[in-house]
Design a protein around this motif. Structure first.
Motif, short mmCIF file in Angstrom:
data_model
loop_
_atom_site.label_atom_id
_atom_site.label_comp_id
_atom_site.label_asym_id
_atom_site.label_seq_id
_atom_site.Cartn_x
_atom_site.Cartn_y
_atom_site.Cartn_z
N ALA A 110 -11.23 -1.26 5.90
CA ALA A 110 -10.22 -0.99 5.11
C ALA A 110 -10.15 0.67 4.78
O ALA A 110 -8.76 1.11 4.51
CB ALA A 110 -10.32 -1.72 3.73
N HIS A 111 -11.03 1.28 4.91
CA HIS A 111 -11.14 2.74 4.41
C HIS A 111 -11.12 3.64 5.58
O HIS A 111 -11.38 4.81 5.51
CB HIS A 111 -12.27 3.21 3.71
N THR A 112 -10.75 3.09 6.95
CA THR A 112 -11.04 3.68 8.35
C THR A 112 -9.40 4.57 8.41
O THR A 112 -8.69 3.60 7.96
CB THR A 112 -11.17 2.82 9.42
N ALA A 113 -9.18 5.66 8.80
CA ALA A 113 -7.98 6.38 8.99
C ALA A 113 -7.24 5.55 10.03
O ALA A 113 -7.78 4.82 10.94
CB ALA A 113 -8.01 7.76 9.11
N GLU A 114 -5.89 5.68 9.90
CA GLU A 114 -5.00 4.79 10.83
C GLU A 114 -5.37 5.25 12.33
O GLU A 114 -5.31 4.56 13.27
CB GLU A 114 -3.49 5.19 10.39
N THR A 153 -6.78 -5.18 11.83
CA THR A 153 -5.48 -4.86 11.91
C THR A 153 -4.87 -5.52 10.61
O THR A 153 -3.88 -5.16 9.96
CB THR A 153 -4.79 -5.17 13.14
N ASP A 154 -5.25 -6.63 10.36
CA ASP A 154 -4.45 -7.60 9.11
C ASP A 154 -5.10 -6.91 7.91
O ASP A 154 -4.29 -6.82 6.98
CB ASP A 154 -5.13 -8.97 9.15
N ILE A 155 -6.19 -6.46 7.83
CA ILE A 155 -6.54 -5.55 6.49
C ILE A 155 -5.86 -4.53 6.32
O ILE A 155 -5.18 -4.11 5.17
CB ILE A 155 -8.12 -5.36 6.69
N ALA A 156 -5.67 -3.59 7.55
CA ALA A 156 -4.80 -2.47 7.37
C ALA A 156 -3.25 -2.71 6.96
O ALA A 156 -2.80 -2.14 6.22
CB ALA A 156 -4.70 -1.71 8.66
N ALA A 157 -2.82 -3.81 7.41
CA ALA A 157 -1.31 -4.08 7.26
C ALA A 157 -1.34 -4.60 5.56
O ALA A 157 -0.41 -4.41 5.05
CB ALA A 157 -0.86 -5.13 8.18
N PHE A 158 -2.30 -5.27 5.25
CA PHE A 158 -2.33 -5.79 3.86
C PHE A 158 -2.18 -4.86 2.92
O PHE A 158 -1.45 -4.53 1.99
CB PHE A 158 -3.33 -6.73 3.64
N PHE A 159 -3.24 -3.63 3.10
CA PHE A 159 -3.19 -2.57 2.19
C PHE A 159 -2.26 -1.44 2.38
O PHE A 159 -1.84 -0.71 1.33
CB PHE A 159 -4.77 -1.75 2.37
N SER A 160 -1.55 -1.38 3.43
CA SER A 160 -0.60 -0.61 3.81
C SER A 160 0.90 -1.04 2.92
O SER A 160 1.69 -0.36 2.64
CB SER A 160 -0.23 -0.34 5.03
N GLY A 161 0.73 -2.27 2.92
CA GLY A 161 2.15 -3.01 1.93
C GLY A 161 1.79 -2.91 0.71
O GLY A 161 2.74 -3.21 -0.21
N LEU A 162 0.59 -2.44 0.01
CA LEU A 162 0.55 -2.46 -1.61
C LEU A 162 1.14 -1.08 -2.25
O LEU A 162 1.40 0.07 -1.51
CB LEU A 162 -1.03 -2.47 -1.86
#
Length: 106
Positions: free
Chosen positions: A64-68, A97-106
């Motif tokens: 979750a804390h890895t840069a894009e 990818t699911d985790i990154a998509a979740f946190f980018s939508g916040l």
């Protein structure tokens, strides 16, 4: 304890059965019957499960804390346990990818 006492008549069949049923899991008899599965008790299985859950939690935090533009680390491999297949089937853990998509939508 001498098992010949059974043939001498001083040891009952019930007592022999009770002795065999309550052998420790590290005895040669239990090891022969159950193989390496006898080496792991409830405590060992619970400890391995706790280690696996901690590894997954650490991996999720890191993913979750890895840069894009960086690659997400591989998910952890569960600790091997006796009686389990060497090649586990597909793990339901996400690739990040699911985790990154979740946190980018916040």
């Amino acid at each position: 304890m001498d098992l010949l006492d059974y043939h001498r008549g001083t040891l009952s069949a019930r007592r022999v059965r009770v002795l065999v049923q309550h052998l420790p899991r590290d005895s040669a008899f239990v090891q022969e019957l159950q193989g390496e599965e006898a080496q792991w008790g409830l405590g060992e299985h619970l400890m391995a499960s706790a280690v696996d859950q901690l590894a997954i939690g650490n991996w999720l935090f890191t993913a979750a804390h890895t840069a894009e533009h960086d690659t997400v680390p591989d998910p952890p491999v569960p600790l091997p346990r006796p009686g389990m297949d060497e090649d586990p089937e597909e793990d339901p853990v996400t690739d990040g990818t699911d985790i990154a998509a979740f946190f980018s939508g916040l």
